[in-house]
Write an enzyme that holds these catalytic residues in place. Structure first.
Site, mmCIF file in Angstrom:
data_model
loop_
_atom_site.group_PDB
_atom_site.id
_atom_site.type_symbol
_atom_site.label_atom_id
_atom_site.label_comp_id
_atom_site.label_asym_id
_atom_site.label_seq_id
_atom_site.Cartn_x
_atom_site.Cartn_y
_atom_site.Cartn_z
ATOM 1 N N GLY A 15 -39.991 40.136 -13.725
ATOM 2 C CA GLY A 15 -40.821 38.994 -12.997
ATOM 3 C C GLY A 15 -40.275 37.793 -13.697
ATOM 4 N N GLY A 16 -41.187 36.653 -13.429
ATOM 5 C CA GLY A 16 -40.891 35.418 -13.788
ATOM 6 C C GLY A 16 -40.543 35.406 -15.225
ATOM 7 N N ALA A 17 -41.348 35.791 -16.215
ATOM 8 C CA ALA A 17 -41.117 35.645 -17.500
ATOM 9 C C ALA A 17 -39.913 36.186 -17.916
ATOM 10 C CB ALA A 17 -42.345 36.202 -18.012
ATOM 11 N N PHE A 117 -55.459 21.510 -7.396
ATOM 12 C CA PHE A 117 -55.879 22.793 -7.614
ATOM 13 C C PHE A 117 -57.148 22.880 -8.809
ATOM 14 C CE2 PHE A 117 -54.315 26.932 -7.857
ATOM 15 C CZ PHE A 117 -53.294 26.811 -6.381
ATOM 16 N N GLN A 237 -60.329 36.886 -16.076
ATOM 17 C CA GLN A 237 -60.729 36.079 -14.900
ATOM 18 C C GLN A 237 -60.877 36.733 -13.626
ATOM 19 O OE1 GLN A 237 -57.539 32.927 -13.075
ATOM 20 N NE2 GLN A 237 -59.259 31.807 -14.264
ATOM 21 N N HIS A 239 -60.845 35.542 -9.799
ATOM 22 C CA HIS A 239 -60.717 34.360 -8.964
ATOM 23 C C HIS A 239 -61.827 34.503 -7.646
ATOM 24 C CE1 HIS A 239 -58.429 32.075 -5.769
ATOM 25 N NE2 HIS A 239 -57.486 31.975 -6.901
ATOM 26 N N LEU A 249 -55.537 37.983 -2.233
ATOM 27 C CA LEU A 249 -55.851 36.875 -2.640
ATOM 28 C C LEU A 249 -55.726 35.546 -1.633
ATOM 29 C CD1 LEU A 249 -56.815 35.447 -5.419
ATOM 30 C CD2 LEU A 249 -54.438 34.227 -5.443
ATOM 31 N N THR A 251 -55.045 31.658 -1.811
ATOM 32 C CA THR A 251 -54.986 30.912 -2.882
ATOM 33 C C THR A 251 -55.956 29.694 -2.966
ATOM 34 O OG1 THR A 251 -53.362 29.177 -3.813
ATOM 35 C CG2 THR A 251 -53.224 29.484 -1.249
ATOM 36 N N GLU A 252 -55.975 29.257 -4.218
ATOM 37 C CA GLU A 252 -56.965 27.979 -4.382
ATOM 38 C C GLU A 252 -56.360 26.907 -3.733
ATOM 39 O OE1 GLU A 252 -58.290 28.326 -8.427
ATOM 40 O OE2 GLU A 252 -57.439 26.376 -8.746
ATOM 41 N N ARG A 283 -62.297 28.549 -12.030
ATOM 42 C CA ARG A 283 -62.496 29.584 -11.434
ATOM 43 C C ARG A 283 -63.884 30.455 -12.023
ATOM 44 N NH1 ARG A 283 -56.320 31.679 -10.991
ATOM 45 N NH2 ARG A 283 -55.841 30.025 -9.311
ATOM 46 N N HIS A 349 -58.517 38.986 -11.361
ATOM 47 C CA HIS A 349 -57.125 38.250 -11.217
ATOM 48 C C HIS A 349 -56.385 38.431 -12.261
ATOM 49 C CE1 HIS A 349 -54.618 35.703 -9.040
ATOM 50 N NE2 HIS A 349 -54.682 34.691 -9.821
ATOM 51 N N GLU A 380 -47.407 37.198 -18.609
ATOM 52 C CA GLU A 380 -49.124 37.599 -18.442
ATOM 53 C C GLU A 380 -49.391 38.631 -19.346
ATOM 54 O OE1 GLU A 380 -50.386 38.112 -14.283
ATOM 55 O OE2 GLU A 380 -52.085 39.299 -14.870
ATOM 56 N N ARG A 391 -58.423 30.667 -17.540
ATOM 57 C CA ARG A 391 -56.894 29.950 -17.210
ATOM 58 C C ARG A 391 -57.289 29.101 -15.919
ATOM 59 N NH1 ARG A 391 -53.059 30.834 -13.390
ATOM 60 N NH2 ARG A 391 -53.496 33.098 -12.603
HETATM 61 C C1 LIG Z 1 -51.965 37.103 -5.488
HETATM 62 C C2 LIG Z 1 -51.504 36.047 -6.714
HETATM 63 C C3 LIG Z 1 -51.476 34.689 -6.732
HETATM 64 C C4 LIG Z 1 -50.969 33.968 -7.720
HETATM 65 N N1 LIG Z 1 -50.735 32.647 -7.516
HETATM 66 C C5 LIG Z 1 -50.438 31.944 -8.454
HETATM 67 C C6 LIG Z 1 -50.295 30.659 -8.520
HETATM 68 O O1 LIG Z 1 -50.013 29.880 -7.448
HETATM 69 N N2 LIG Z 1 -49.773 29.761 -9.757
HETATM 70 C C7 LIG Z 1 -49.822 30.652 -10.900
HETATM 71 O O2 LIG Z 1 -49.442 29.677 -12.003
HETATM 72 N N3 LIG Z 1 -50.153 31.801 -11.169
HETATM 73 C C8 LIG Z 1 -50.341 32.556 -9.866
HETATM 74 N N4 LIG Z 1 -50.752 33.849 -10.047
HETATM 75 C C9 LIG Z 1 -50.599 34.451 -11.574
HETATM 76 C C10 LIG Z 1 -48.964 34.793 -11.497
HETATM 77 O O3 LIG Z 1 -48.277 34.770 -10.558
HETATM 78 C C11 LIG Z 1 -48.666 35.832 -12.522
HETATM 79 O O4 LIG Z 1 -49.586 35.807 -13.723
HETATM 80 C C12 LIG Z 1 -47.450 35.642 -13.176
HETATM 81 O O5 LIG Z 1 -46.541 35.529 -12.020
HETATM 82 C C13 LIG Z 1 -46.919 36.987 -14.110
HETATM 83 O O6 LIG Z 1 -45.559 36.857 -14.345
HETATM 84 P P1 LIG Z 1 -44.878 38.017 -15.329
HETATM 85 O O7 LIG Z 1 -43.362 37.566 -15.229
HETATM 86 O O8 LIG Z 1 -45.755 37.649 -16.673
HETATM 87 O O9 LIG Z 1 -45.341 39.418 -14.761
HETATM 88 P P2 LIG Z 1 -44.764 40.158 -13.343
HETATM 89 O O10 LIG Z 1 -44.281 38.985 -12.128
HETATM 90 O O11 LIG Z 1 -46.082 40.883 -12.785
HETATM 91 O O12 LIG Z 1 -43.846 41.074 -13.548
HETATM 92 C C14 LIG Z 1 -43.945 42.201 -14.308
HETATM 93 C C15 LIG Z 1 -42.546 42.967 -14.519
HETATM 94 O O13 LIG Z 1 -42.761 44.109 -15.621
HETATM 95 C C16 LIG Z 1 -42.035 45.111 -14.825
HETATM 96 N N5 LIG Z 1 -43.016 46.351 -15.551
HETATM 97 C C17 LIG Z 1 -44.195 46.547 -15.890
HETATM 98 N N6 LIG Z 1 -44.467 47.780 -16.427
HETATM 99 C C18 LIG Z 1 -43.324 48.098 -16.828
HETATM 100 C C19 LIG Z 1 -42.831 49.278 -17.551
HETATM 101 N N7 LIG Z 1 -43.808 50.229 -18.044
HETATM 102 N N8 LIG Z 1 -41.510 49.346 -17.849
HETATM 103 C C20 LIG Z 1 -40.729 48.634 -17.283
HETATM 104 N N9 LIG Z 1 -41.072 47.542 -16.404
HETATM 105 C C21 LIG Z 1 -42.490 47.259 -16.300
HETATM 106 C C22 LIG Z 1 -42.556 44.991 -13.431
HETATM 107 O O14 LIG Z 1 -41.615 46.044 -12.814
HETATM 108 C C23 LIG Z 1 -42.445 43.697 -13.424
HETATM 109 O O15 LIG Z 1 -40.767 43.482 -12.998
HETATM 110 C C24 LIG Z 1 -51.057 34.675 -8.931
HETATM 111 C C25 LIG Z 1 -51.253 35.959 -8.985
HETATM 112 C C26 LIG Z 1 -51.467 36.710 -7.999
HETATM 113 C C27 LIG Z 1 -51.916 38.160 -8.081
#
Ligand SMILES: Cc1cc2nc3c(=O)[nH]c(=O)nc-3n(C[C@H](O)[C@H](O)[C@H](O)COP(=O)(O)OP(=O)(O)OC[C@H]3O[C@@H](n4cnc5c(N)ncnc54)[C@H](O)[C@@H]3O)c2cc1C
Length: 576
Positions: A15-17, A117, A237, A239, A249, A251-252, A283, A349, A380, A391
């Site tokens: 994901g993003g992180a 927001f 949290q 939402h 969701l 969005t806000e 929220r 959320h 996350e 948050r």
């Molecule tokens: C509908 C929605 C809208 C949102 N809108 C916003 C917004 O507008 N602004 C904002 O700041 N935040 C928003 N958020 C929150 C934000 O998007 C997330 O908190 C953030 O993107 C999480 O990023 P991440 O990289 O931590 O995890 P994720 O993007 O969830 O990525 C997790 C990764 O881990 C991998 N993974 C998980 N378990 C395993 C495992 N056991 N083995 C191998 N890989 C694994 C998955 O495949 C995935 O690639 C929103 C959340 C949702 C649900």
């Protein structure tokens, strides 16, 4: 014996992180990214409303104001040094993304557009400010695509549909992970000098949630089982605007563009709860207000949902700035939001807690902030802690990118300096034992039935409003579900894409994590941010201005606490 792979750095999560971390390491060391989903299906891709950064493109704004809002939004449980860092680095991180090619929405004179927001204000709370940088309502999708393209350009080695099931620690140092390959059912061992957990959240603990099926908190639970504590898990949290009964969701950003929440009488009820910020209050405050209105019979049709009214907005705003939301509502509800209000209810959320880390993403294993060498977490799954007890919207995307980047940079230093750590004896033993126990169990319980009970009960007993009686009932229920879990029968005995087995493993994680929420919530007899105890409705700084650390031990849960870092902002009463 599992197949062994050797990489300087291994990132768990695409994901993003994870991808932001990967961009820092790509081309500079031998790197692998493991992901149980294809990276571009990660949850970051669903983020809609935007990423907060005090660019000041639309009106005056400063990182200091952003920091203050973050601290106050988190009900003063935020570590203020980390929040200062995050809000400062948010600005260059957004420009970094712009330079990588992210197609942000623009002002007429070509700068990155920004919108309002919840909880984001000017001059330390005087009025809402436009701080959220967005790409229509597809901000997360654009972030993920942009970062993935950078990784492909740098030839990052991806292991897609590899689900990590264990982390290996030897002499107190993280040395690798064990993953199951979904396509074959084979175990693979990844030996590494540095690991970054970026595996996302755990919203699937609850029945009504904005989170997709994959958000089962694997990284948190895997670390917890190996003795790493989880921090501040009692703060979860909700939402305010999930589509009624579905949780999807809205969005806000919809309220940032002028949307209004209304009750059965058509009243803008937030006037009573947050006279200054109204529908853009944080929220926790809005979700609580919705529960209270519903209790007073003011939900729509006397039920527990409300109307999000966008009908007074120009059709152009909906179609240009909120196209996906407009589309969801038309598709899932058959409603045109231009003409009719949207039925919404609070939806689970985001966990404010997670794996404790310092500002470089290094995992901490106790109240003295002792670092686990070689082990990092960001996004996350982690708790830095910049969100405290609640948050603010747009602050997760900032968190994942700022701390994903910082973690990646620190990992590079470590892999350049460190020797190869030895693996423990029988490195895949624990993973194999858990999987075989499920694959061969002959009990009669169904994982789906246990999951449903868990999600429903957590919703009833440990969501927006809590009290000791309900929480203790939930604790007892969890003990019962644990016993039932031992009797789970996985009917599919095969190896190829055995999703039933993988889901049963994930259910085990959900039960463990529900326990961290409930045990922390029982102990914390005060109300703060998203944790609201009806039997202790006041915030109690004298007793509780501290972070919880939850450990899983052979004798059951153990809690310890550590102080909150306060720099500039002394706790005050939280009013909006
Ligand atoms: C509908 C929605 C809208 C949102 N809108 C916003 C917004 O507008 N602004 C904002 O700041 N935040 C928003 N958020 C929150 C934000 O998007 C997330 O908190 C953030 O993107 C999480 O990023 P991440 O990289 O931590 O995890 P994720 O993007 O969830 O990525 C997790 C990764 O881990 C991998 N993974 C998980 N378990 C395993 C495992 N056991 N083995 C191998 N890989 C694994 C998955 O495949 C995935 O690639 C929103 C959340 C949702 C649900």
């Amino acid at each position: 014996m599992a197949e062994i792979h050797r990489y300087d750095a291994v990132i768990i999560g695409g994901g993003g992180a994870g991808l932001m971390g990967a961009v820092q390491l790509a081309g500079k060391c031998n790197l692998a990214v493991l992901s149980k989903l294809y990276p571009i299906r990660s949850h970051t891709g669903t983020a809609q409303g935007g990423i907060g950064a005090a660019l000041g493109n639309m009106e005056e704004d400063h990182p200091e104001w952003h920091t203050f809002d973050t601290v106050k939004g988190g009900d003063y449980l935020v570590d203020q040094d980390a929040a200062e860092m995050m809000c400062r680095e948010a600005v260059e991180t957004v420009y970094d993304l712009e330079h990588m090619g992210l197609p942000f929405s623009r002002t007429e004179d070509g700068r990155i557009a920004q919108r309002r927001f919840g909880g984001h204000t000017k001059e330390f709370g005087k009025a809402p400010v436009r701080r959220s940088c967005y790409a229509a309502d597809r901000t997360g999708h654009m972030i993920l695509q942009t970062l993935y393209q950078q990784c492909i350009k740098q030839q990052v080695h991806f292991f897609d549909e590899f689900q990590v099931v264990d982390v290996l620690l030897e002499n107190g140092r993280a040395v690798g992970v064990v993953a199951i390959q979904a396509a074959t059912g084979e175990l693979h061992l990844f030996h590494a000098k540095a690991l970054l957990f970026a595996s996302g959240g755990c919203g699937r603990i609850y029945q009504i949630t904005s989170n997709g099926h994959a958000l089962t908190g694997d990284g948190m639970a895997i670390c917890l089982r190996r003795g790493i504590p989880l921090e501040d898990m009692e703060f979860f949290q909700f939402h305010p605007t999930g589509i009624y009964k579905m949780g999807i969701l809205i969005t806000e950003g919809a309220r940032g563009e002028g949307g209004i929440l209304r009750n059965r009488k058509g009243e803008r009820f937030m006037q009573r709860y947050s006279p200054t910020l109204l529908d853009l209050a944080p929220r926790d405050i809005i979700s609580r207000a919705m529960y209270l209105e519903a209790r007073n019979g003011l939900g729509i049709d006397g039920k527990n949902y409300f109307h999000l009214d966008l009908t007074h907005l120009d059709r152009k705003i909906l179609e240009e700035k909120l196209p996906d939301v407009t589309d969801f509502v038309r598709t899932y509800l058959g409603i045109d939001p231009v003409k009719e209000p949207i039925p919404v209810q609070p939806t689970a959320h985001y966990p404010m807690g997670g794996i404790p880390t310092d500002m470089d993403g290094r995992v901490l294993c106790d109240e003295k902030n002792t670092v686990v060498p070689g082990m990092y977490a960001a996004g996350e799954v982690a708790c830095v802690s910049v969100h405290g007890a609640n948050r603010l919207g747009t602050n997760s995307l900032v968190d994942i990118l700022v701390f994903g980047r910082r973690a990646g940079r620190d990992m590079l230093k470590l892999v350049n300096a460190a020797d190869w750590p030895p693996l423990p004896p029988e490195p895949d033993g624990f993973a194999r034992q858990q999987i075989e126990a499920l694959r061969t169990a002959s009990g009669k319980e169904s994982a789906a039935a246990i999951r449903e009970t868990l999600q429903n009960d957590m919703m009833d007993k440990a969501s927006v409003f809590r009290d000791a009686t309900q929480l203790k009932a939930m604790q007892a229920k969890l003990a019962e579900l644990r016993e039932r879990y031992k009797q789970v029968r996985v009917r599919d005995r095969g190896s190829v894409f055995n999703t039933e087995l993988l889901e049963a493993l994930e259910l085990g994680y959900l039960i463990d994590l529900a326990e961290t929420i409930v045990v922390g919530a029982v102990a914390r007899d005060e109300s703060r941010g998203a944790h609201y105890r009806e039997d202790f409705p006041q915030r109690d700084d004298a007793q509780w201005l501290k972070h919880t650390l939850f450990y899983q031990t052979d004798k059951g849960p153990r809690l310890t606490y550590k102080p909150v870092v306060i720099t500039k902002y002394q706790p005050q009463e939280r009013k909006y």
